[in-house]
Design an enzyme around this catalytic site. Structure first.
Site, PDB file in Angstrom:
ATOM      1  N   TYR A  64     -27.443 -18.784  10.657  1.00 17.75           N
ATOM      2  CA  TYR A  64     -27.453 -17.598  10.089  1.00 17.75           C
ATOM      3  C   TYR A  64     -26.335 -17.233   9.077  1.00 17.75           C
ATOM      4  O   TYR A  64     -26.296 -16.257   8.415  1.00 17.75           O
ATOM      5  CB  TYR A  64     -27.748 -16.233  11.021  1.00 17.75           C
ATOM      6  CG  TYR A  64     -29.006 -16.847  11.901  1.00 17.75           C
ATOM      7  CD1 TYR A  64     -30.366 -16.387  11.156  1.00 17.75           C
ATOM      8  CD2 TYR A  64     -29.206 -17.017  13.092  1.00 17.75           C
ATOM      9  CE1 TYR A  64     -31.598 -16.579  11.856  1.00 17.75           C
ATOM     10  CE2 TYR A  64     -30.572 -17.196  13.885  1.00 17.75           C
ATOM     11  CZ  TYR A  64     -31.406 -16.826  12.924  1.00 17.75           C
ATOM     12  OH  TYR A  64     -32.702 -16.985  13.620  1.00 17.75           O
ATOM     13  N   ASP A 105     -26.230  -5.394   5.098  1.00 17.22           N
ATOM     14  CA  ASP A 105     -27.096  -5.668   3.741  1.00 17.22           C
ATOM     15  C   ASP A 105     -27.977  -4.631   3.787  1.00 17.22           C
ATOM     16  O   ASP A 105     -28.356  -3.971   4.453  1.00 17.22           O
ATOM     17  CB  ASP A 105     -27.787  -6.909   4.296  1.00 17.22           C
ATOM     18  CG  ASP A 105     -28.651  -7.083   5.190  1.00 17.22           C
ATOM     19  OD1 ASP A 105     -28.308  -6.632   6.283  1.00 17.22           O
ATOM     20  OD2 ASP A 105     -29.980  -7.175   4.891  1.00 17.22           O
ATOM     21  N   HIS A 142     -28.738 -11.428   5.378  1.00 18.66           N
ATOM     22  CA  HIS A 142     -28.693 -10.561   6.432  1.00 18.66           C
ATOM     23  C   HIS A 142     -27.244 -10.614   6.910  1.00 18.66           C
ATOM     24  O   HIS A 142     -27.004  -9.654   7.732  1.00 18.66           O
ATOM     25  CB  HIS A 142     -29.712 -11.010   7.360  1.00 18.66           C
ATOM     26  CG  HIS A 142     -30.489 -10.021   7.874  1.00 18.66           C
ATOM     27  ND1 HIS A 142     -30.663  -8.786   7.398  1.00 18.66           N
ATOM     28  CD2 HIS A 142     -31.220  -9.926   9.183  1.00 18.66           C
ATOM     29  CE1 HIS A 142     -31.405  -7.944   8.112  1.00 18.66           C
ATOM     30  NE2 HIS A 142     -31.754  -8.522   9.314  1.00 18.66           N
ATOM     31  N   ASN A 185     -31.066  -6.707  15.297  1.00 20.82           N
ATOM     32  CA  ASN A 185     -32.091  -5.663  15.685  1.00 20.82           C
ATOM     33  C   ASN A 185     -31.540  -4.939  17.150  1.00 20.82           C
ATOM     34  O   ASN A 185     -32.218  -3.837  17.236  1.00 20.82           O
ATOM     35  CB  ASN A 185     -33.472  -6.047  15.604  1.00 20.82           C
ATOM     36  CG  ASN A 185     -34.047  -6.580  14.516  1.00 20.82           C
ATOM     37  OD1 ASN A 185     -33.463  -6.340  13.470  1.00 20.82           O
ATOM     38  ND2 ASN A 185     -35.290  -7.247  14.470  1.00 20.82           N
ATOM     39  N   PHE A 191     -28.477 -10.378  18.413  1.00 20.36           N
ATOM     40  CA  PHE A 191     -29.192 -10.279  17.045  1.00 20.36           C
ATOM     41  C   PHE A 191     -29.214  -8.886  16.165  1.00 20.36           C
ATOM     42  O   PHE A 191     -28.946  -7.953  17.053  1.00 20.36           O
ATOM     43  CB  PHE A 191     -30.552 -10.885  17.391  1.00 20.36           C
ATOM     44  CG  PHE A 191     -30.689 -12.350  17.333  1.00 20.36           C
ATOM     45  CD1 PHE A 191     -31.029 -13.030  16.181  1.00 20.36           C
ATOM     46  CD2 PHE A 191     -30.649 -12.913  18.514  1.00 20.36           C
ATOM     47  CE1 PHE A 191     -30.902 -14.597  16.390  1.00 20.36           C
ATOM     48  CE2 PHE A 191     -30.788 -14.343  18.832  1.00 20.36           C
ATOM     49  CZ  PHE A 191     -30.751 -15.141  17.792  1.00 20.36           C
ATOM     50  N   ASN A 223     -33.514  -2.341  10.957  1.00 24.40           N
ATOM     51  CA  ASN A 223     -33.555  -2.325  12.462  1.00 24.40           C
ATOM     52  C   ASN A 223     -32.207  -2.307  13.199  1.00 24.40           C
ATOM     53  O   ASN A 223     -31.865  -1.738  14.206  1.00 24.40           O
ATOM     54  CB  ASN A 223     -34.309  -3.399  12.974  1.00 24.40           C
ATOM     55  CG  ASN A 223     -35.789  -3.285  12.427  1.00 24.40           C
ATOM     56  OD1 ASN A 223     -36.383  -2.024  12.396  1.00 24.40           O
ATOM     57  ND2 ASN A 223     -36.530  -4.234  12.444  1.00 24.40           N
TER      58      ASN A 223
END
Length: 192
Positions: free
Chosen positions: A16, A95, A21, A70, A68, A116
């Site tokens: 990632y 972002d 993100h 969220n 993560f 989120n």
């Protein structure tokens, strides 16, 4: 003591690291490099680097949650408690789909706009009244699912402009802590 918690949102893991993100964490990497900071593991489930913004300037606690996106609220609320800070000393860099790429917008408070990570932080901190550095990544082209879009790496043209965007967002954080949100908005909210 003039301390600020600056959180860069993203997802953990090398798969990632270069995605849209994770642009919040990329901004924190730019800030840490600028001030010779090194990230280390913190008990609040985050990577943390403590730096000074200039000679005798405010202390910046740069934090990249290990969770993560969220579920960023737990690490952020843990760091606020650890450093005895209120949400008035919290800056979240993230972002933003609803802002054109290569643009930043700054604000304090407001809703989460479907983000989120922001939703979870507001819930865990019992307040949405923290400052946000919103780094524009633009809307996905055509009918591409926004969830897929944010988890993809920047395109080749975007990658050319990305270093200056990251520097501008890092500059915005420094102006917020040195001169306040209004001064930063005057400087960075301009027509493109």
């Amino acid at each position: 003591m003039d301390t600020w918690l600056v959180v860069g949102l993203g997802n953990p893991g090398p798969q990632y690291a270069k995605t849209r993100h994770n642009v919040g964490q990329m901004v924190l990497d730019a800030l840490a490099e600028r001030h010779s900071g090194r990230f280390g593991r913190h008990k609040a489930n985050a990577q943390v680097a403590e730096v000074r913004a200039g000679m005798g300037g405010p202390r910046l606690v740069l934090a990249k949650p290990n969770s993560f996106m969220n579920v960023s609220g737990g690490p952020v609320s843990g760091l606020l408690r650890f450093y005895s800070l209120g949400v008035d000393r919290l800056i979240v860099v993230h972002d933003e789909l609803d802002i054109d790429f290569d643009t930043i917008k700054l604000k304090t408070g407001g809703g989460h706009g479907g983000h989120n990570g922001l939703r979870d932080i507001a819930k865990a901190a019992d307040s949405p009244d923290f400052t946000r550095v919103r780094v524009g990544i633009g809307r996905p082209p055509g009918r591409q699912d926004p969830a897929d879009y944010v988890l993809r790496e920047f395109g080749s043209l975007e990658r050319q402009a990305l270093p200056s965007l990251l520097d501008e967002a890092a500059d915005a954080v420094e102006v917020i802590v040195a001169g306040g949100l209004a001064e930063a908005q005057q400087r960075f909210h301009r027509p493109r």
